[in-house]
Design a protein around this motif. Structure first.
Motif, PDB file in Angstrom:
ATOM      1  N   GLU A  53       0.840  -1.242  -0.036  1.00 53.07           N
ATOM      2  CA  GLU A  53       0.231   0.162  -0.031  1.00 53.07           C
ATOM      3  C   GLU A  53       0.608   1.265   0.191  1.00 53.07           C
ATOM      4  O   GLU A  53       0.168   2.259   0.018  1.00 53.07           O
ATOM      5  N   GLU A  54       2.101   1.221   0.128  1.00 58.30           N
ATOM      6  CA  GLU A  54       3.042   2.038   0.028  1.00 58.30           C
ATOM      7  C   GLU A  54       2.730   3.362   1.217  1.00 58.30           C
ATOM      8  O   GLU A  54       2.385   4.324   0.989  1.00 58.30           O
ATOM      9  N   ARG A  55       2.966   2.765   2.410  1.00 59.01           N
ATOM     10  CA  ARG A  55       2.392   3.461   3.652  1.00 59.01           C
ATOM     11  C   ARG A  55       3.246   3.628   4.694  1.00 59.01           C
ATOM     12  O   ARG A  55       3.935   2.370   4.917  1.00 59.01           O
ATOM     13  N   LEU A  56       3.556   4.485   5.315  1.00 63.87           N
ATOM     14  CA  LEU A  56       4.472   4.699   6.463  1.00 63.87           C
ATOM     15  C   LEU A  56       3.880   4.891   7.414  1.00 63.87           C
ATOM     16  O   LEU A  56       3.026   5.867   7.690  1.00 63.87           O
ATOM     17  N   SER A  57       4.228   4.250   8.771  1.00 61.56           N
ATOM     18  CA  SER A  57       3.397   4.449   9.981  1.00 61.56           C
ATOM     19  C   SER A  57       4.703   4.818  11.279  1.00 61.56           C
ATOM     20  O   SER A  57       5.760   4.131  11.223  1.00 61.56           O
ATOM     21  N   THR A  58       4.483   6.037  11.664  1.00 58.06           N
ATOM     22  CA  THR A  58       5.534   6.444  12.626  1.00 58.06           C
ATOM     23  C   THR A  58       4.678   7.028  13.903  1.00 58.06           C
ATOM     24  O   THR A  58       3.583   7.548  13.747  1.00 58.06           O
ATOM     25  N   VAL A  59       5.373   7.169  14.793  1.00 54.75           N
ATOM     26  CA  VAL A  59       5.056   7.908  16.128  1.00 54.75           C
ATOM     27  C   VAL A  59       5.655   8.755  16.631  1.00 54.75           C
ATOM     28  O   VAL A  59       7.098   8.599  16.707  1.00 54.75           O
ATOM     29  N   LEU A  60       5.121  10.160  16.574  1.00 55.43           N
ATOM     30  CA  LEU A  60       6.158  11.293  16.881  1.00 55.43           C
ATOM     31  C   LEU A  60       5.620  12.225  18.103  1.00 55.43           C
ATOM     32  O   LEU A  60       4.280  12.041  18.156  1.00 55.43           O
ATOM     33  N   MET A  61       6.485  12.676  18.936  1.00 56.49           N
ATOM     34  CA  MET A  61       6.030  13.680  20.031  1.00 56.49           C
ATOM     35  C   MET A  61       6.552  15.093  19.337  1.00 56.49           C
ATOM     36  O   MET A  61       7.840  15.279  19.094  1.00 56.49           O
ATOM     37  N   PHE A  62       5.683  15.959  19.535  1.00 59.83           N
ATOM     38  CA  PHE A  62       5.843  17.501  19.233  1.00 59.83           C
ATOM     39  C   PHE A  62       5.876  18.334  20.514  1.00 59.83           C
ATOM     40  O   PHE A  62       4.813  18.066  21.272  1.00 59.83           O
ATOM     41  N   ILE A  63       6.822  19.150  20.590  1.00 59.29           N
ATOM     42  CA  ILE A  63       6.954  19.924  21.901  1.00 59.29           C
ATOM     43  C   ILE A  63       6.936  21.240  20.971  1.00 59.29           C
ATOM     44  O   ILE A  63       7.640  21.901  20.518  1.00 59.29           O
ATOM     45  N   TYR A  64       5.570  22.126  21.311  1.00 58.63           N
ATOM     46  CA  TYR A  64       5.436  23.468  20.701  1.00 58.63           C
ATOM     47  C   TYR A  64       5.742  24.541  21.845  1.00 58.63           C
ATOM     48  O   TYR A  64       5.290  24.015  23.115  1.00 58.63           O
ATOM     49  N   THR A  65       6.401  25.580  21.596  1.00 58.07           N
ATOM     50  CA  THR A  65       6.573  26.693  22.540  1.00 58.07           C
ATOM     51  C   THR A  65       6.751  27.951  21.667  1.00 58.07           C
ATOM     52  O   THR A  65       6.830  27.914  20.519  1.00 58.07           O
ATOM     53  N   TRP A  66       5.685  28.727  22.279  1.00 57.24           N
ATOM     54  CA  TRP A  66       5.438  30.163  21.650  1.00 57.24           C
ATOM     55  C   TRP A  66       5.453  31.052  22.802  1.00 57.24           C
ATOM     56  O   TRP A  66       5.317  30.750  24.054  1.00 57.24           O
ATOM     57  N   ASN A  67       5.230  32.333  22.619  1.00 52.79           N
ATOM     58  CA  ASN A  67       4.885  33.438  23.427  1.00 52.79           C
ATOM     59  C   ASN A  67       3.518  33.797  23.173  1.00 52.79           C
ATOM     60  O   ASN A  67       3.201  34.199  22.280  1.00 52.79           O
ATOM     61  N   ASP A  68       2.880  33.902  24.284  1.00 52.43           N
ATOM     62  CA  ASP A  68       1.415  34.361  24.365  1.00 52.43           C
ATOM     63  C   ASP A  68       1.364  35.619  25.258  1.00 52.43           C
ATOM     64  O   ASP A  68       1.516  35.683  26.432  1.00 52.43           O
ATOM     65  N   VAL A  69       1.189  36.732  24.536  1.00 53.21           N
ATOM     66  CA  VAL A  69       1.133  38.115  25.106  1.00 53.21           C
ATOM     67  C   VAL A  69       0.059  38.237  26.032  1.00 53.21           C
ATOM     68  O   VAL A  69      -0.104  39.049  27.103  1.00 53.21           O
ATOM     69  N   MET A 117      -2.979  17.159  28.933  1.00 56.24           N
ATOM     70  CA  MET A 117      -4.552  18.076  28.426  1.00 56.24           C
ATOM     71  C   MET A 117      -4.363  19.492  28.593  1.00 56.24           C
ATOM     72  O   MET A 117      -5.468  20.146  28.716  1.00 56.24           O
ATOM     73  N   THR A 118      -3.376  19.973  29.163  1.00 52.50           N
ATOM     74  CA  THR A 118      -3.046  21.329  29.482  1.00 52.50           C
ATOM     75  C   THR A 118      -1.884  22.104  28.729  1.00 52.50           C
ATOM     76  O   THR A 118      -0.894  21.293  28.286  1.00 52.50           O
ATOM     77  N   VAL A 119      -1.998  23.194  28.678  1.00 55.01           N
ATOM     78  CA  VAL A 119      -0.718  23.971  28.057  1.00 55.01           C
ATOM     79  C   VAL A 119      -0.182  24.931  29.510  1.00 55.01           C
ATOM     80  O   VAL A 119      -0.731  25.436  30.268  1.00 55.01           O
ATOM     81  N   GLY A 120       1.120  24.699  29.567  1.00 57.73           N
ATOM     82  CA  GLY A 120       1.985  25.375  30.622  1.00 57.73           C
ATOM     83  C   GLY A 120       2.479  26.601  30.181  1.00 57.73           C
ATOM     84  O   GLY A 120       2.864  26.994  29.213  1.00 57.73           O
ATOM     85  N   TYR A 121       2.343  27.645  31.181  1.00 54.85           N
ATOM     86  CA  TYR A 121       2.830  28.951  30.938  1.00 54.85           C
ATOM     87  C   TYR A 121       3.632  29.419  31.923  1.00 54.85           C
ATOM     88  O   TYR A 121       3.576  28.815  33.355  1.00 54.85           O
ATOM     89  N   THR A 122       4.768  30.512  31.750  1.00 52.32           N
ATOM     90  CA  THR A 122       5.375  30.926  32.666  1.00 52.32           C
ATOM     91  C   THR A 122       5.032  32.352  32.665  1.00 52.32           C
ATOM     92  O   THR A 122       4.317  33.204  31.813  1.00 52.32           O
ATOM     93  N   SER A 123       5.356  33.177  33.675  1.00 48.93           N
ATOM     94  CA  SER A 123       5.078  34.577  33.917  1.00 48.93           C
ATOM     95  C   SER A 123       5.479  35.520  33.006  1.00 48.93           C
ATOM     96  O   SER A 123       4.493  36.359  32.595  1.00 48.93           O
ATOM     97  N   ASP A 124       6.507  35.199  31.949  1.00 47.08           N
ATOM     98  CA  ASP A 124       6.567  36.001  30.999  1.00 47.08           C
ATOM     99  C   ASP A 124       5.792  35.758  29.528  1.00 47.08           C
ATOM    100  O   ASP A 124       5.891  36.217  28.675  1.00 47.08           O
ATOM    101  N   GLY A 125       4.942  34.668  29.789  1.00 42.70           N
ATOM    102  CA  GLY A 125       4.173  34.320  28.576  1.00 42.70           C
ATOM    103  C   GLY A 125       4.534  33.319  27.499  1.00 42.70           C
ATOM    104  O   GLY A 125       3.851  32.927  26.687  1.00 42.70           O
ATOM    105  N   GLN A 126       5.605  32.654  28.014  1.00 41.70           N
ATOM    106  CA  GLN A 126       6.224  31.489  27.228  1.00 41.70           C
ATOM    107  C   GLN A 126       5.108  30.181  27.548  1.00 41.70           C
ATOM    108  O   GLN A 126       4.840  29.866  28.638  1.00 41.70           O
ATOM    109  N   ALA A 127       4.701  29.548  26.470  1.00 41.20           N
ATOM    110  CA  ALA A 127       3.769  28.513  26.461  1.00 41.20           C
ATOM    111  C   ALA A 127       4.429  27.580  26.120  1.00 41.20           C
ATOM    112  O   ALA A 127       5.393  27.201  25.202  1.00 41.20           O
ATOM    113  N   ARG A 128       4.082  26.204  26.569  1.00 44.76           N
ATOM    114  CA  ARG A 128       4.580  24.737  26.062  1.00 44.76           C
ATOM    115  C   ARG A 128       3.507  23.862  26.086  1.00 44.76           C
ATOM    116  O   ARG A 128       2.750  23.852  27.044  1.00 44.76           O
ATOM    117  N   LEU A 129       3.456  23.226  24.846  1.00 46.11           N
ATOM    118  CA  LEU A 129       2.499  22.113  24.726  1.00 46.11           C
ATOM    119  C   LEU A 129       2.968  20.758  24.043  1.00 46.11           C
ATOM    120  O   LEU A 129       4.058  21.011  23.101  1.00 46.11           O
TER     121      LEU A 129
END
Length: 427
Positions: free
Chosen positions: A68-84, A130-142
């Motif tokens: 079927e020409e199909r690739l199966s993978t399991v990846l973990m993504f760590i997103y970080t951004w600044n939420d003003v 199930m949560t998004v973590g924030y620091t006092s300077d607005g840095q977010a991590r998911l």
């Protein structure tokens, strides 16, 4: 004295207030969520670009389905951004440095797959938290754990010594009115420990694309031991056993059955190999072409064995055509014998004896004079029978079959090596 006690009590009260409590955390959460819009990009200046950092961690390399020409993978993504909109002064809120919010109530990146497999379901994403973590300077991590089922165009020309490059094309959903810059990178904390049983990961790469897209690529090398031991080596041995049919005595009656059995066995192996390859003709695996050539050769061997059995049982005394006599003479010279050894049945032996007696005792010159004894003996060796032609055909077919069947794998494996792509210098 009284003033000192007052100062001590005040200090103790201040220390108690600086410790975060459930009440202070709830108050801070309510304050931050007041007027918060999760559908709006959390950026202060919409004239600039919103920065989103994506750290990728390879959890497991799943299966590659060649059919079927199909690739199966399991990846973990760590997103970080600044939420003003998620900034606060920790000194005003009981020294709260970190805060977690339910991910369904705040802005978060939405990952889309551009090249999903047609049979992949939509429910391929699983939130690690199930949560998004924030620091006092607005840095977010998911953190997000994703199981991908994506398409992978396989080049099986060098099967089973092939190297495949499979890519996962991703896109971060955004509002087209605003620009977003995605900075993807591999996690520095390492990758998966469990290896795939059929494939070896020899390279990986991640490249950011235009706007919010990026591409994750894997370079995979097939482990050929299973295919070699279970399919290729048995079929090579089987192909090398086929020419032995020309050594079997013609009186045994098993020559045709042996040839047809090996032909059917190669047909079975062709079916087995086709079950491990994509159902397309571009590109065509070289190993399939090699086995098909062997199949044609075995089919030719069956035809030659049947025809040669018929030649061996010819009883009439008619002479052989000129070219066939030359063919037998050449075989005699190469083998350095005066006559080829003929093994025939009792009936065939009587026919051969009759032919030789007539040729030696009644040799005439111009239809009158008999040849001298030494000339008659030379003429006896010059006589070619159908049975001797049958032996010559067996000798040549045996030698040529082995030469071709040994040469074919050498040529095809050399082509496989040349067609095999060299590994890219990835991380």
């Amino acid at each position: 004295m009284t003033f000192g006690i007052f100062l001590l009590v005040a200090a103790l009260m201040a220390g108690v207030e600086s410790v975060p409590t459930i009440s202070s955390i709830n108050n801070l959460s309510s304050m931050l969520m007041k007027g918060y819009n999760k559908n709006t990009l959390p950026i202060a200046d919409f004239d600039g670009k919103f920065e989103l950092n994506v750290e990728v961690f390879l959890v497991a390399l799943g299966d590659i389905d060649e059919i079927e020409e199909r690739l199966s993978t399991v990846l973990m993504f760590i997103y970080t951004w600044n939420d003003v909109s998620m900034r606060w002064n920790s000194s005003d809120h009981s020294d709260i440095q970190n805060l977690t919010m339910t991910w369904s109530k705040v802005w978060k990146p939405i990952l889309l797959v551009i090249n999903p497999h047609q049979e992949a379901t939509q429910s391929h994403s699983e939130r690690t938290s199930m949560t998004v973590g924030y620091t006092s300077d607005g840095q977010a991590r998911l953190l997000e754990l994703v199981t991908f089922h994506t398409t992978c165009d396989l080049d099986t020309t060098a099967f089973p010594f092939d190297i495949q490059i499979c890519s996962i094309q991703l896109y971060i959903s955004e509002n087209d009115a605003y620009e977003m810059r995605v900075n993807p990178s591999w996690s520095k904390s390492g990758n998966f420990e469990k290896e795939n049983g059929a494939w070896k990961l020899i390279g990986r790469n991640i490249v950011g694309g235009d706007k919010s897209g990026f591409v994750i690529s894997f370079q995979l090398e097939r482990k050929p031991l299973f295919m070699l031991v279970n399919i290729l080596l048995p079929i090579i041995v089987l192909a090398l056993l086929t020419p032995l049919v020309f050594l079997m005595p013609k009186s045994s009656g098993e020559r045709v059955g042996y040839a047809i059995t090996t032909l059917l066995a190669i047909s079975v192996y062709m079916t087995i190999i086709s079950d491990h390859l994509p159902q397309n003709s571009d590109p065509m695996p070289l190993v399939s072409i090699m086995i098909f050539v062997w199949y044609i050769m075995n089919s030719s061997s069956v035809f030659i064995v049947i025809l040669n059995t018929k030649i061996n049982h010819i009883k009439d005394k008619r002479p052989l055509p000129f070219l066939l006599r030359k063919f037998v003479y050449l075989t005699r010279r190469i083998r350095r014998v005066k006559r080829l050894h003929v093994s025939v049945t009792a009936e065939g032996a009587r026919c051969l004896a009759d032919n030789n007696d007539d040729d030696v005792e009644k040799v005439k010159v111009n239809g009158n004079d008999e040849l001298p004894a030494e000339k008659a003996e030379e003429h006896h060796h010059a006589v070619v029978t159908w049975q001797e032609l049958s032996v010559a055909i067996d000798k040549w077919c045996f030698v040529l079959s082995y030469l071709v069947k040994i040469l074919i794998p050498v040529i095809f494996f050399s082509l496989m090596k040349s067609k095999r792509p060299s590994p890219d210098k990835w991380s």
